[in-house]
Design a protein around this motif. Structure first.
Motif, PDB file in Angstrom:
ATOM      1  N   MET A   1       0.848  -1.172   0.000  1.00 24.63           N
ATOM      2  CA  MET A   1       0.000   0.000   0.000  1.00 24.63           C
ATOM      3  C   MET A   1       0.893   1.234   0.000  1.00 24.63           C
ATOM      4  O   MET A   1       1.787   1.359   0.825  1.00 24.63           O
ATOM      5  CB  MET A   1      -0.903  -0.015   1.237  1.00 24.63           C
ATOM      6  N   SER A   2       0.632   2.150  -0.941  1.00 27.98           N
ATOM      7  CA  SER A   2       1.424   3.372  -0.986  1.00 27.98           C
ATOM      8  C   SER A   2       1.017   4.286   0.167  1.00 27.98           C
ATOM      9  O   SER A   2      -0.070   4.170   0.729  1.00 27.98           O
ATOM     10  CB  SER A   2       1.219   4.083  -2.323  1.00 27.98           C
ATOM     11  N   LEU A   3       1.907   5.204   0.484  1.00 33.08           N
ATOM     12  CA  LEU A   3       1.618   6.119   1.584  1.00 33.08           C
ATOM     13  C   LEU A   3       0.431   7.023   1.280  1.00 33.08           C
ATOM     14  O   LEU A   3      -0.306   7.398   2.185  1.00 33.08           O
ATOM     15  CB  LEU A   3       2.863   6.937   1.915  1.00 33.08           C
ATOM     16  N   MET A   4       0.217   7.348   0.018  1.00 34.84           N
ATOM     17  CA  MET A   4      -0.922   8.195  -0.337  1.00 34.84           C
ATOM     18  C   MET A   4      -2.246   7.466  -0.106  1.00 34.84           C
ATOM     19  O   MET A   4      -3.239   8.080   0.259  1.00 34.84           O
ATOM     20  CB  MET A   4      -0.812   8.665  -1.787  1.00 34.84           C
ATOM     21  N   LYS A   5      -2.267   6.148  -0.309  1.00 33.74           N
ATOM     22  CA  LYS A   5      -3.483   5.367  -0.058  1.00 33.74           C
ATOM     23  C   LYS A   5      -3.830   5.382   1.429  1.00 33.74           C
ATOM     24  O   LYS A   5      -4.991   5.289   1.804  1.00 33.74           O
ATOM     25  CB  LYS A   5      -3.311   3.932  -0.543  1.00 33.74           C
TER      26      LYS A   5
ATOM     27  N   GLU B   1      -4.029  10.180  14.124  1.00 36.85           N
ATOM     28  CA  GLU B   1      -2.675   9.715  14.454  1.00 36.85           C
ATOM     29  C   GLU B   1      -2.053   8.949  13.282  1.00 36.85           C
ATOM     30  O   GLU B   1      -0.863   9.092  13.005  1.00 36.85           O
ATOM     31  CB  GLU B   1      -2.690   8.838  15.699  1.00 36.85           C
ATOM     32  N   VAL B   2      -2.851   8.151  12.593  1.00 36.88           N
ATOM     33  CA  VAL B   2      -2.345   7.432  11.415  1.00 36.88           C
ATOM     34  C   VAL B   2      -1.877   8.427  10.365  1.00 36.88           C
ATOM     35  O   VAL B   2      -0.792   8.276   9.780  1.00 36.88           O
ATOM     36  CB  VAL B   2      -3.425   6.480  10.844  1.00 36.88           C
ATOM     37  N   MET B   3      -2.661   9.463  10.123  1.00 37.92           N
ATOM     38  CA  MET B   3      -2.274  10.468   9.128  1.00 37.92           C
ATOM     39  C   MET B   3      -1.011  11.210   9.551  1.00 37.92           C
ATOM     40  O   MET B   3      -0.119  11.448   8.729  1.00 37.92           O
ATOM     41  CB  MET B   3      -3.421  11.449   8.893  1.00 37.92           C
ATOM     42  N   ASN B   4      -0.929  11.578  10.817  1.00 36.81           N
ATOM     43  CA  ASN B   4       0.259  12.288  11.298  1.00 36.81           C
ATOM     44  C   ASN B   4       1.511  11.416  11.216  1.00 36.81           C
ATOM     45  O   ASN B   4       2.585  11.889  10.819  1.00 36.81           O
ATOM     46  CB  ASN B   4       0.049  12.779  12.734  1.00 36.81           C
ATOM     47  N   THR B   5       1.386  10.157  11.579  1.00 31.88           N
ATOM     48  CA  THR B   5       2.533   9.241  11.497  1.00 31.88           C
ATOM     49  C   THR B   5       2.969   9.052  10.051  1.00 31.88           C
ATOM     50  O   THR B   5       4.172   9.058   9.755  1.00 31.88           O
ATOM     51  CB  THR B   5       2.179   7.883  12.130  1.00 31.88           C
ATOM     52  N   THR B   6       2.007   8.910   9.151  1.00 35.33           N
ATOM     53  CA  THR B   6       2.323   8.754   7.728  1.00 35.33           C
ATOM     54  C   THR B   6       3.021  10.008   7.205  1.00 35.33           C
ATOM     55  O   THR B   6       4.005   9.919   6.466  1.00 35.33           O
ATOM     56  CB  THR B   6       1.049   8.471   6.918  1.00 35.33           C
ATOM     57  N   LYS B   7       2.530  11.163   7.601  1.00 37.24           N
ATOM     58  CA  LYS B   7       3.172  12.427   7.186  1.00 37.24           C
ATOM     59  C   LYS B   7       4.613  12.483   7.683  1.00 37.24           C
ATOM     60  O   LYS B   7       5.525  12.848   6.931  1.00 37.24           O
ATOM     61  CB  LYS B   7       2.370  13.610   7.714  1.00 37.24           C
TER      62      LYS B   7
ATOM     63  N   LEU C   1       6.556   9.938   8.383  1.00 39.67           N
ATOM     64  CA  LEU C   1       7.337   8.967   7.610  1.00 39.67           C
ATOM     65  C   LEU C   1       7.713   9.524   6.244  1.00 39.67           C
ATOM     66  O   LEU C   1       8.841   9.325   5.769  1.00 39.67           O
ATOM     67  CB  LEU C   1       6.561   7.658   7.444  1.00 39.67           C
ATOM     68  N   MET C   2       6.788  10.220   5.604  1.00 42.24           N
ATOM     69  CA  MET C   2       7.074  10.806   4.300  1.00 42.24           C
ATOM     70  C   MET C   2       8.160  11.879   4.420  1.00 42.24           C
ATOM     71  O   MET C   2       9.063  11.958   3.581  1.00 42.24           O
ATOM     72  CB  MET C   2       5.802  11.383   3.684  1.00 42.24           C
ATOM     73  N   ILE C   3       8.078  12.700   5.447  1.00 48.06           N
ATOM     74  CA  ILE C   3       9.086  13.748   5.654  1.00 48.06           C
ATOM     75  C   ILE C   3      10.455  13.130   5.919  1.00 48.06           C
ATOM     76  O   ILE C   3      11.471  13.570   5.361  1.00 48.06           O
ATOM     77  CB  ILE C   3       8.652  14.693   6.791  1.00 48.06           C
ATOM     78  N   LYS C   4      10.502  12.089   6.743  1.00 50.79           N
ATOM     79  CA  LYS C   4      11.780  11.402   7.038  1.00 50.79           C
ATOM     80  C   LYS C   4      12.359  10.774   5.760  1.00 50.79           C
ATOM     81  O   LYS C   4      13.561  10.816   5.544  1.00 50.79           O
ATOM     82  CB  LYS C   4      11.585  10.336   8.111  1.00 50.79           C
ATOM     83  N   THR C   5      11.482  10.210   4.952  1.00 48.60           N
ATOM     84  CA  THR C   5      11.939   9.601   3.696  1.00 48.60           C
ATOM     85  C   THR C   5      12.536  10.663   2.778  1.00 48.60           C
ATOM     86  O   THR C   5      13.579  10.437   2.145  1.00 48.60           O
ATOM     87  CB  THR C   5      10.772   8.869   2.999  1.00 48.60           C
ATOM     88  N   ILE C   6      11.906  11.809   2.695  1.00 46.84           N
ATOM     89  CA  ILE C   6      12.428  12.894   1.855  1.00 46.84           C
ATOM     90  C   ILE C   6      13.764  13.391   2.415  1.00 46.84           C
ATOM     91  O   ILE C   6      14.700  13.673   1.666  1.00 46.84           O
ATOM     92  CB  ILE C   6      11.403  14.045   1.755  1.00 46.84           C
TER      93      ILE C   6
END
Length: 143
Positions: free
Chosen positions: A1-5, A126-132, A134-139
């Motif tokens: 599952m992609s992070l956007m999903k 919380e799921v949305m914040n954690t995903t955000k 993770l995306m920032i850390k990946t960038i």
């Protein structure tokens, strides 16, 4: 599952829980309402949810490739619990036998539903914040 999903899934959960909270608020607002007949008495509303399904978009995608992407509201039902009747012959809403009819809303059940919906909403946030995060850390790793 992609992070956007994940955002889509959590967003659909937040929308569903928001509707659930609105329904609970409506039920609680009508908990003490009275009527002159059992048919017109307020009956507690309950939402029906179902999973949303989309294909994964692969070549030759079929229903075998269906994935759950969240939740959607499919309808509203009324509680089948009996309405309360009270003998109040002096009440202007009383029927010819002197009875008035109250709603079938159970405030304790509604408060439990409110707490459950509120916590589910918070979990989706919380799921949305954690995903955000993770995306920032990946960038940041790619920089």
């Amino acid at each position: 599952m992609s992070l956007m999903k994940i955002f889509d899934t959590a967003g659909s959960g937040m929308a569903a829980e928001s509707l659930r909270l609105n329904t609970v608020a409506s039920n609680l607002a009508n908990a003490d309402s009275l009527s002159g007949s059992p048919d017109s008495a307020y009956k507690a509303k309950e939402l029906l949810f179902a999973p949303t399904q989309e294909t994964d978009g692969g070549i030759g995608a079929s229903n075998d490739n269906a994935v759950n992407n969240g939740v959607r509201t499919v309808g509203v039902t009324e509680s089948q619990q009996p309405v309360e009747s009270h003998y109040e012959p002096g009440n202007p809403m009383a029927d010819q036998n002197g009875f008035v009819y109250g709603s079938n809303v159970n405030p304790i059940d509604e408060l439990v539903n409110m707490i459950s919906a509120s916590r589910s909403y918070q979990n989706n946030v919380e799921v949305m914040n954690t995903t955000k995060q993770l995306m920032i850390k990946t960038i940041d790793l790619g920089s």
